[in-house]
Design an enzyme around this catalytic site. Structure first.
Site, PDB file in Angstrom:
ATOM      1  N   THR A 386       0.922  -1.135   0.000  1.00 38.45           N
ATOM      2  CA  THR A 386       0.000   0.000   0.000  1.00 38.45           C
ATOM      3  C   THR A 386       0.944   1.162   0.000  1.00 38.45           C
ATOM      4  O   THR A 386       2.152   0.966   0.131  1.00 38.45           O
ATOM      5  CB  THR A 386      -0.855  -0.053   1.296  1.00 38.45           C
ATOM      6  N   ASN A 406      -4.190  -3.198  -2.518  1.00 37.57           N
ATOM      7  CA  ASN A 406      -4.250  -4.253  -1.520  1.00 37.57           C
ATOM      8  C   ASN A 406      -2.960  -5.066  -1.557  1.00 37.57           C
ATOM      9  O   ASN A 406      -1.988  -4.686  -0.945  1.00 37.57           O
ATOM     10  CB  ASN A 406      -5.494  -5.133  -1.657  1.00 37.57           C
TER      11      ASN A 406
END
Ligand code: DON
Length: 579
Positions: A386, A406
């Site tokens: 991230t 993700n």
């Protein structure tokens, strides 16, 4: 291209006549050896996961843009230079604090496609199908990034044109840039996945072995960026790019439709506020769990006073762990997208409620998590990605933004001819109550899948005030460890008086209720403390690293102090002084 840049520069000089004088435009070429983890400056600071993205942000500040212009430009740049997490195919959260003290938060989290359903990842026996929510086409949520970045620009930006904030990214994509050693490693590591998920030829499949310094040119991505430059959000959510996304979905079993894309909307939400001693915390409300959990933990820790115990001493870790356990239990039981399921935010932050939750605590005793609520831990063996960016400008406007696909490169699907990776954010929903996702997190009905719902996040972009003045901007990647990492970096400065660099680089721990264990960082913890914690009854598990925090602190004399995390070799902090 050079002529074009010169024209752009002159246009901006005219358009930005009332802004800071523009300093000489700076190139975006950089060497790995130039990376700096710390910087001090008085007229602006950018800390991001990649030196080129930091430099793009600085360039915009130097051209007279404010922190929000710089944030938008650096995010588009990250989508090019940091493809494992920077994105236009993902989503995120944003916190702003303006120099008059007003604060805002924007939720541009992905949404479940309208054809998604509660049991979509269960087999006929009602068991979760391994990897269905985290890999491939069915794992993709409707992306929010482009709409989010436009919204930030539209409400807070000062640049004349949105397209000028995308141009640096466009140039990086079309001209190429030298990749870092870490990116080369990751691209090589995930090549088998890229091959498995993609049929359309692209630069990630064509190149067999990447090396540090290789030039990555992304022509398809440049064309996608050009469409956004030309048509704004419609250049992504409608027309050619939308068609490419839907075509990609139809190639396998993906659910995203043209309607889903057209209907995507980011949402301005009231930021969540809490306090700790003389500090005020501004953080993200649902659909992130970050703000609630952070404020809960700080509120409990204000009572427990871990500062009466040495940093990383067994009793200090004992107090941190037990507040983490409570916050993550509440996360699992109560949190989800509040637009779909009532989230009792006020009750969860209520002091009397938190005192009650702490009533079983006494220093020196390890708590227990109730394993009955948990029917299986599924932790995939991959590193997660991230990315967070912290920016402040010369006027004191502050910006804190965390965005993600993700997993590394999300679902590993690169939109055919679109040139960008799609997220695998559907895994952040609770596929079945009590069954863990890839971070080992469990959830309840509050985070069950529903059409157009946002999946619960741990992303915690945060801004902190001290006695009503801007004090700190911070956030991090790290999946479930994001919230506890933001907590510890802030606490390190606030209760242990650490210099910000020490606060960021020091070892961290993490507990998330289930699985019932303390994670700690290899080589960064005192072995005597570990032994005493073990004697207290804690299960301890070593991790290579926990999170990668990017923070800016305003020092007492007003200097901006930016710090990137040594855990990510590419983190880069850089500031500007106009004189
Ligand atoms: O929104 C979330 O909580 C996760 N999708 C964030 C993923 C993440 O931080 C992975 N990176 N380190």
């Amino acid at each position: 291209m050079r002529i074009y840049l010169t024209i752009l520069l002159s246009i901006c000089l005219l358009a930005c006549a009332d802004k800071k004088p523009q300093t000489q435009s700076e190139g975006t070429d950089t060497l790995q050896s130039e990376i700096q983890k710390t910087a001090k400056a008085i007229d602006g600071m950018v800390v991001s996961a990649h030196p080129l993205a930091t430099k793009v942000g600085l360039k915009i500040l130097k051209q007279g843009g404010n922190a929000y212009d710089a944030m938008v430009a650096s995010q588009f740049a990250l989508a090019v230079v940091y493809p494992r997490a920077g994105n236009i195919g993902g989503g995120g959260f944003f916190i702003a604090r303006l120099n008059d003290g007003a604060s805002l938060s924007l939720d541009f989290r992905e949404k479940a496609p309208s054809k998604a359903s509660k049991d979509m990842y269960l087999d006929q026996e009602g068991n979760v199908i391994p990897k269905a929510s985290s890999y491939g086409h069915l794992a993709v949520g409707v992306p929010g990034t482009v709409a989010g970045l436009f919204e930030i620009y539209d409400r807070l930006g000062s640049f004349e044109k949105f397209e000028d904030l995308i141009r640096p990214a466009y140039e990086l994509a079309s001209n190429g840039f030298a990749i870092s050693a870490t990116e080369a490693d990751r691209l090589n590591q995930y090549r088998p996945d890229f091959l498995e998920q993609n049929t359309t030829s692209n630069q990630f499949i064509e190149t067999e072995l990447w090396n540090e310094g290789d030039t990555l040119v992304q022509e398809d991505l440049a064309r996608s960026l050009a469409r956004i430059m030309k048509a704004g959000t419609k250049g992504f959510y409608e027309g050619k790019t939308a068609e490419l996304i839907v075509k990609e979905m139809e190639r396998a079993n993906g659910l995203i439709s043209l309607e889903d894309l057209k209907n995507y909307n980011p949402i301005w939400r009231t930021p969540l506020k809490g306090s700790f001693k003389e500090y005020d915390i501004i953080s993200m409300p649902p659909s992130s769990s970050g703000g609630i959990a952070l404020i809960q933990m700080l509120s409990m820790l204000e009572n427990l006073k871990p500062e009466e115990h040495k940093f990383q001493s067994p009793l200090a870790i004992n107090a941190l762990t037990e507040t983490m356990r409570i916050a993550y239990e509440d996360r699992a039981n109560y949190l989800g997208d509040a637009d779909f399921h009532p989230v009792p935010v006020d009750s969860l932050l209520n002091k009397a409620y938190l005192d009650k939750r702490l009533s079983a605590f006494s220093y020196g005793n390890a708590g227990r998590s109730n394993p009955n609520a948990h029917s299986g831990i599924r932790l995939e063996i991959e590193s997660f990605e991230t990315t967070h960016t912290s920016i402040v400008d010369s006027e004191g406007h502050a910006a804190s933004l965390t965005t993600t696909l993700n997993s590394n490169y999300g679902s590993k699907i690169l939109v055919g001819k679109g040139g960008f990776f799609l997220n695998n954010e559907m895994d952040d929903f609770s596929a079945k109550p009590g069954v863990a996702n890839q971070y080992g997190l469990v959830g309840s009905e509050a985070n069950a899948i529903a059409p157009n719902k946002r999946m619960l996040s741990s992303m915690t972009p945060t801004i902190i005030e001290k006695e009503d003045e801007l004090y700190m901007i911070l956030g991090t990647p790290g999946g479930s460890t994001i919230i506890t990492s933001v907590l510890q970096v802030f606490l390190n400065t606030a209760i242990y008086n650490m210099d910000l660099n020490d606060a960021v680089q020091s070892g961290r721990i993490h507990h998330q209720w289930l699985p019932d264990m303390i994670m700690y960082e290899k080589g960064k913890m005192d072995s005597i403390s570990l032994k005493e914690l073990n004697d207290m009854g804690y299960k301890l598990v070593e991790k290579n690293t926990i999170a990668k925090v990017k923070a800016i602190q305003v020092l007492e004399d007003g200097t901006y102090y930016g710090v990137g995390d040594e855990r990510n070799p590419d983190d880069h902090a850089e500031g500007i002084n106009f004189n």
